[in-house]
Write a protein that holds these residues in place. Structure first.
Motif, mmCIF file in Angstrom:
data_model
loop_
_atom_site.group_PDB
_atom_site.id
_atom_site.type_symbol
_atom_site.label_atom_id
_atom_site.label_comp_id
_atom_site.label_asym_id
_atom_site.label_seq_id
_atom_site.Cartn_x
_atom_site.Cartn_y
_atom_site.Cartn_z
ATOM 1 N N GLN A 23 34.949 42.137 46.418
ATOM 2 C CA GLN A 23 36.330 41.694 46.616
ATOM 3 C C GLN A 23 36.581 41.663 48.118
ATOM 4 O OE1 GLN A 23 38.154 44.700 44.062
ATOM 5 N NE2 GLN A 23 39.016 43.095 42.800
ATOM 6 N N ASP A 77 27.784 34.519 36.235
ATOM 7 C CA ASP A 77 28.737 35.597 36.476
ATOM 8 C C ASP A 77 28.029 36.766 37.157
ATOM 9 O OD1 ASP A 77 30.515 34.023 35.220
ATOM 10 O OD2 ASP A 77 30.950 35.383 33.563
ATOM 11 N N PRO A 134 36.203 44.633 34.822
ATOM 12 C CA PRO A 134 36.884 45.802 35.387
ATOM 13 C C PRO A 134 38.208 45.455 36.098
ATOM 14 C CG PRO A 134 34.620 45.617 36.217
ATOM 15 C CD PRO A 134 34.945 44.334 35.548
ATOM 16 N N LEU A 135 38.542 44.160 36.231
ATOM 17 C CA LEU A 135 39.761 43.828 36.958
ATOM 18 C C LEU A 135 40.983 44.444 36.280
ATOM 19 C CD1 LEU A 135 40.579 42.336 39.460
ATOM 20 C CD2 LEU A 135 40.829 40.246 38.118
ATOM 21 N N ALA A 180 28.279 31.432 30.878
ATOM 22 C CA ALA A 180 28.002 31.735 32.282
ATOM 23 C C ALA A 180 27.796 33.234 32.524
ATOM 24 C CB ALA A 180 29.115 31.220 33.181
ATOM 25 N N SER A 205 31.747 35.159 39.983
ATOM 26 C CA SER A 205 30.785 34.209 39.450
ATOM 27 C C SER A 205 30.313 33.307 40.573
ATOM 28 C CB SER A 205 31.418 33.378 38.321
ATOM 29 O OG SER A 205 30.418 32.632 37.668
ATOM 30 N N HIS A 208 40.811 35.665 44.908
ATOM 31 C CA HIS A 208 39.775 34.946 44.159
ATOM 32 C C HIS A 208 39.574 33.520 44.681
ATOM 33 C CE1 HIS A 208 37.715 32.835 41.006
ATOM 34 N NE2 HIS A 208 38.796 32.220 40.596
ATOM 35 N N GLY A 209 40.656 32.891 45.082
ATOM 36 C CA GLY A 209 40.560 31.512 45.555
ATOM 37 C C GLY A 209 39.990 31.406 46.959
ATOM 38 N N PHE A 210 39.694 32.534 47.553
ATOM 39 C CA PHE A 210 39.326 32.517 48.963
ATOM 40 C C PHE A 210 37.970 33.169 49.217
ATOM 41 C CE2 PHE A 210 43.913 32.712 48.360
ATOM 42 C CZ PHE A 210 44.305 31.520 48.969
ATOM 43 N N ASP A 260 32.207 45.413 42.419
ATOM 44 C CA ASP A 260 33.492 45.974 41.997
ATOM 45 C C ASP A 260 33.960 45.388 40.669
ATOM 46 O OD1 ASP A 260 34.024 43.424 43.205
ATOM 47 O OD2 ASP A 260 34.281 44.466 45.113
ATOM 48 N N VAL A 261 34.292 44.106 40.668
ATOM 49 C CA VAL A 261 34.754 43.464 39.438
ATOM 50 C C VAL A 261 33.872 42.250 39.191
ATOM 51 C CG1 VAL A 261 37.136 44.231 39.757
ATOM 52 C CG2 VAL A 261 36.440 42.013 40.654
ATOM 53 N N LEU A 262 34.190 41.508 38.124
ATOM 54 C CA LEU A 262 33.412 40.308 37.836
ATOM 55 C C LEU A 262 33.671 39.243 38.899
ATOM 56 C CD1 LEU A 262 34.214 39.968 34.039
ATOM 57 C CD2 LEU A 262 32.110 40.848 35.026
ATOM 58 N N ILE A 294 43.081 29.483 40.704
ATOM 59 C CA ILE A 294 43.163 29.612 42.157
ATOM 60 C C ILE A 294 44.502 29.050 42.620
ATOM 61 C CG2 ILE A 294 40.683 29.624 42.591
ATOM 62 C CD1 ILE A 294 40.886 26.682 43.367
ATOM 63 N N ALA A 338 33.843 31.546 40.713
ATOM 64 C CA ALA A 338 34.414 30.884 39.550
ATOM 65 C C ALA A 338 34.999 31.866 38.534
ATOM 66 C CB ALA A 338 33.360 30.016 38.881
ATOM 67 N N GLU A 339 34.976 33.158 38.823
ATOM 68 C CA GLU A 339 35.539 34.106 37.847
ATOM 69 C C GLU A 339 36.651 34.889 38.534
ATOM 70 O OE1 GLU A 339 34.397 34.768 34.371
ATOM 71 O OE2 GLU A 339 36.419 35.552 34.556
ATOM 72 N N LEU A 340 37.822 34.886 37.917
ATOM 73 C CA LEU A 340 38.976 35.553 38.519
ATOM 74 C C LEU A 340 38.609 36.990 38.915
ATOM 75 C CD1 LEU A 340 41.958 35.578 39.250
ATOM 76 C CD2 LEU A 340 42.476 36.210 36.907
ATOM 77 N N CYS A 341 38.805 37.296 40.209
ATOM 78 C CA CYS A 341 38.369 38.600 40.705
ATOM 79 C C CYS A 341 39.472 39.274 41.517
ATOM 80 C CB CYS A 341 37.099 38.444 41.537
ATOM 81 S SG CYS A 341 37.281 37.283 42.897
ATOM 82 N N GLY A 342 40.712 38.900 41.252
ATOM 83 C CA GLY A 342 41.813 39.520 41.977
ATOM 84 C C GLY A 342 42.515 38.519 42.864
ATOM 85 N N LYS A 343 43.357 39.026 43.750
ATOM 86 C CA LYS A 343 44.292 38.118 44.416
ATOM 87 C C LYS A 343 43.627 37.143 45.369
ATOM 88 C CE LYS A 343 45.735 41.389 48.025
ATOM 89 N NZ LYS A 343 45.275 40.643 49.200
ATOM 90 N N ASP A 356 35.184 27.795 33.556
ATOM 91 C CA ASP A 356 36.101 28.302 34.582
ATOM 92 C C ASP A 356 36.526 27.250 35.596
ATOM 93 O OD1 ASP A 356 36.788 30.960 33.928
ATOM 94 O OD2 ASP A 356 34.761 31.603 34.416
ATOM 95 N N ASN A 410 48.726 34.764 40.180
ATOM 96 C CA ASN A 410 47.864 35.255 39.102
ATOM 97 C C ASN A 410 48.675 35.870 37.964
ATOM 98 O OD1 ASN A 410 45.622 34.424 40.485
ATOM 99 N ND2 ASN A 410 45.123 36.445 41.305
#
Lengths: 539, 381
Positions: B133, B207, A160-161, A319, B196, B238-240, B192-194, A465, B231-236, A394, A84
């Motif tokens: 998360q 989202d 918030p990230l 979205a 999607s 996110h892909g899982f 917590d965070v965004l 990802i 579908a929205e980056l949410c930290g490490k 996305d 990331n």
């Protein structure tokens, strides 16, 4: 004029261009201090370009790491957090460190030569706007080495990230502040130069298109960069000073950041694209041996694009969820941008029509730009359609789309510019054979990398990802192989440029291109250190 | 699946050919086009995408047909002499107006699809989706149960120590289950965070925003197991954080809901546990404070005549079966429901027992009876 190259050697004073006065008896300092203290637009232009080239490779290495991790399903090369960080910094460094500075470099070198001015209007500020950039890059790269690592929330910095991030995030915020300040100063300089320092007879509507597109871009920068600075400042205070701009629990709204960011971010797309349009508008007529078709409509189309670019920001946010009326407004406004953009493409094709075409490397890159940028424009139109965007937002489709616009668009245009003007800058012709190799390898590598990403996105692979389902494995492998080819072939570019600066290669005539027109081609190649101290006559 | 490059090149070429030959759905189904839709909305989006892309392809071929003809025919090396024309107002107007007309034509089906997409009214089932998360939480608001949904792919597969299976990274412990053919409204938020929530086959991507609730909807038109991802980056991780939705028939869904409710109840309190009076009163005070106090007041005096007092009321101090009946069934007056609704669904057996015990042993009421959850359970039909 001596035969020494201008480039990195000691500045040459051309006796002819420098007749009546010589009040700086000692000349400029030599060695390192020459570059630190220079106020010469050519030196500063060169520094901008070299700086951009360095960042292009730093950002490029990050891209290679990303593609290496995505070469196969599973986690092999890096951990998800570092992945990331790579995607986030790749975006920031390529946009703010490579693409924007290289076009400012072209502006510095070319605008005074093209409008018959002796230098930029604010020569000392010009020095300062360049020298702000290296500290910004140091902050960006340095953020990788602080505890917690760098920004890993994407170049779009969404809270918030981003509020969760470690101190690397603060370094990034300051880097963005500094780069924004640099861009604003650069823009003020360009606007003032173009409006006040044109040679007598050089009316606005006689200016080369490159100057027009930069004039409009500079206004976009002045309008957009402070907005970004405001957004990241709010992030900073949310992080450290107890404000809640983007925190719902404190009465704020995370979506507010996205609105502010994209109010900057969409014009930013055109900040990158418009100077690229300008370059292509110089190159295509030169190698078609025919004047630019529809000059006036090109100017109006550019201005229309610039104005519309401030009215479409929320198409990055379909979205997020907004009222139907909001989605419809932004869909219609976005589709409308296709009209002036289409006008530009049609004008370029009409310029080529019934010309006398040759395909030296700059023209190859300009045609590559035209073809692939338009493809990126069409996928942009597909993405403008709200319901379709809901599926593609996305995903890798978006990644493919913006790389067609940013790489095949802006970067190919920058290559066209370098090959077109490097004989002027260095006094040497580049190696045409290697140049063509560079073009074709880039073209093949680029399309292998990014064309298949349309399929990945359509089939459902999200962006950002580090690992993916097996159904995406084959296209990812193709994409990674393409990326390695594309990345590797850029070393060829460095070699070609290095050869010119070293002074090897055929000597360039004042105008090495049959069809190129404009004041810069009336000067020797390379031009003397100071040019147009006496304004040229413009017919 | 991972038999190297040739297959993807083959499918890529197949995709291009199919595109040129009329965009056959069949040939494009293999990972080069949108996933086969499983909802009405996704079908509209699929068709819209096909139309828009085809229009773009036609224009693209037209424009670059001209360019490549020029590249081919107007070369200096072929001795072509450059013409010197450089403007034509009529042509400029034409290529401004014609694209504008094409765009306006495109906007009609697009607008219809937007309005369809935004219409979340008249839903049969409402489910709240919460992004964490890094997992999803699902709450069936009408049925009063919920659960978390977490990826089950083992690290050994991710790190390459085991062979990857077909649903690698797209498998969860508790999928979302919905009935086929019903309009499902999803309320989407985040903790917590965004995040999607994206289900490609349903055409839903919304989202998840902490502190705000957004909605979307879908009506699945066939049964099956469908997969999507955050579908929205949410930290490490996110892909899982995959999404799995099982679409089942209506009877199966009803059975599944019943089962979930039973499980939820089982997790909550054992209705067969025997409580002592003090513990029931203590718990009942909290239940009363959450559910009863607004009408019957902390003093138990109520706000007559609309909200009768409990303190000294013969219904509270009289036979316990009557009071249990009131809580489970509510109070009807002249054939109409009153403000005293049934708490049978809202409260567990233990909570109802505790609330009743509390009211029978507070203020002036001193029955000294402890009502056990088992009695409530027995009184439920």
């Amino acid at each position: 004029m001596t035969s020494a190259t201008h480039g990195l050697g000691h500045p040459q004073h051309a006796p002819g261009a420098h007749d009546s006065h010589d009040d700086h008896a000692h000349g400029p300092p030599s060695g390192f201090m020459r570059w630190v203290s220079t106020t010469n637009h050519k030196d500063i232009g060169t520094m901008y370009m070299l700086f951009a080239l360095m960042n292009f490779f730093i950002g490029g290495v990050m891209a290679m790491i990303i593609r290496a991790e995505l070469f196969q399903p599973g986690l092999q090369v890096v951990n998800p957090d570092f992945f990331n960080q790579m995607t986030s910094l790749h975006g920031l460094i390529m946009i703010f460190g490579a693409i924007m500075p290289v076009f400012v470099g072209f502006a510095n070198w070319q605008i005074p030569l093209m409008i018959g001015a002796p230098d930029m209007a604010f020569a000392r500020m010009n020095n300062w706007s360049f020298w702000l950039l290296p500290p910004a890059t140091i902050l960006l790269i340095g953020s990788l080495f602080v505890p917690g690592g760098s920004l890993s929330a994407g170049w779009t910095l969404y809270p918030p990230l981003t509020v969760q991030q470690g101190m690397g995030m603060d370094l990034v915020i300051f880097a963005v502040h500094i780069m924004g300040a640099s861009s604003i100063m650069g823009s003020i300089n360009i606007i003032t130069t173009i409006l006040n320092m044109r040679a007598p007879g050089m009316t606005l509507f006689k200016m080369p298109m490159f100057c027009w597109t930069w004039l409009i871009t500079a206004f976009l920068l002045i309008a957009a960069m402070p907005v970004l600075a405001g957004a990241v400042t709010m992030l900073l205070t949310d992080r450290h000073f107890g404000t809640s701009f983007f925190n719902a629990a404190g009465g704020g709204d995370p979506v507010l950041f996205q609105h502010i960011f994209w109010f900057f971010g969409h014009p930013e797309v055109y900040i990158i694209a418009l100077p690229a349009f300008g370059v292509v508008s110089q190159v295509i007529p030169a190698f078609s041996r025919k004047p630019l078709f529809g000059y006036t409509s090109m100017v109006y189309a550019t201005a229309s694009i610039a104005i519309l670019s401030f009215m479409v920001w929320a198409h990055h946010m379909y979205a997020v969820g907004m009222p139907a009326a909001g989605q419809l407004f932004f869909m219609y406004a976005t589709a409308l941008i296709a009209v002036p953009t289409g006008v530009k493409v049609f004008n370029w094709v009409a310029t080529m029509w019934k010309g006398s075409l040759t395909f030296e490397t700059p023209m190859l890159f300009a045609c590559g730009f035209l073809f692939l940028f338009t493809l990126g424009g069409f996928t942009g139109l597909v993405l403008a359609i709200v319901p379709v965007d809901i599926q593609l937002q996305d995903t890798y489709y978006v990644v493919a789309h913006f790389h067609y616009v940013m790489v095949a668009g802006a970067l190919f245009s920058a290559f066209a510019a370098v090959y077109f003007w490097i004989p002027k800058w260095t006094g040497r012709m580049y190696d045409e054979t290697l140049g063509k190799w560079h073009f074709w390898l880039s073209m093949i590598g680029f399309n292998l990398t990014f064309f298949v990403q349309h399929f990945l996105g359509l089939a459902g692979m999200p962006r950002r990802i580090p690992d993916y389902n097996l159904q995406f494995a084959n296209f990812n492998m193709v994409s990674s192989l393409g990326a390695f080819l594309f990345g590797g072939s850029q070393l060829l570019f460095v070699y070609i440029v290095y050869k010119c600066y070293r002074g090897s290669g055929e000597k360039a005539a004042a105008n090495p291109w049959d069809g190129a027109e404009g004041l810069e081609w009336t000067l020797p190649s390379p031009p003397p250190y100071h040019t147009f101290e006496t304004p040229p006559a413009v017919k | 699946m991972t038999n190297g490059i040739p297959r993807s090149i083959r499918s890529g070429i197949a995709g291009l050919l199919a595109g040129a030959a009329g965009w056959s759905n069949q040939a494009l189904a293999d990972g080069v086009n949108l996933q086969e839709p499983a909802s009405v909305l996704a079908r509209s989006i699929y068709d819209l995408h096909t139309i828009i892309t085809l229009i773009c392809v036609v224009i693209f071929i037209g424009v670059f047909g001209v360019m490549f003809y020029s590249v081919y025919a107007h070369r200096k090396s072929k001795g072509h002499k450059a013409a010197q024309f450089h403007e034509n107002v009529k042509v400029e107007i034409a290529w401004t107006v014609i694209p504008l007309i094409i765009l306006i034509a495109m906007m009609f089906p697009a607008t219809r699809a937007v309005l369809e997409m935004k219409d979340t009214s008249a839903a049969d089932i409402t489910i709240k989706v919460t992004g964490y998360q890094w997992k999803w939480g699902y709450d069936y608001l009408q049925d009063g149960f919920g659960f978390y949904s977490t990826m089950t792919t083992p690290m050994a597969q991710i790190e390459g120590r085991e062979a990857k299976t077909a649903n690698y990274l797209l498998e969860v412990d508790n999928p979302l289950v919905v009935p086929v053919g019903k309009k499902i409204r999803v309320l989407i938020t985040a903790n917590d965070v965004l995040h999607s929530w994206w289900m490609p086959v349903f055409g839903v991507k919304q989202d998840a925003i902490p502190g705000f609730v957004r909605d979307s909807w879908f009506t699945a038109n066939r049964e099956g197991t469908f997969r999507g991802q955050c579908a929205e980056l949410c930290g490490k991780e996110h892909g899982f954080m995959p999404i799995v939705v099982e679409v089942v028939s209506e009877p199966k869904y009803v059975a599944w809901v019943a089962d979930q409710k039973k499980r939820a109840a089982a997790v909550a309190d054992d209705p067969n546990k025997v409580w002592d009076l003090a513990a029931l009163v203590a718990r009942g005070e909290k239940v009363y404070a959450n559910n009863c106090v607004a009408c019957h007041q902390a003093t138990g005096k109520g706000v007559p005549p609309a909200f009768p007092p409990l303190d000294g009321s013969p219904r509270v101090t009289g036979p316990k079966a009557d009071q249990i009946h009131i809580l489970l069934e509510g109070v009807m007056k002249d054939g109409k429901a009153t403000a005293m609704v049934s708490f049978a669904k809202q409260l567990s057996d233990t909570d109802i027992a505790a609330a009743i015990t509390y009211t029978r042993n507070s203020w002036g009421n001193k029955t000294g009876e402890a009502i056990q959850p088992a009695e409530i359970k027995a009184a439920r039909k």
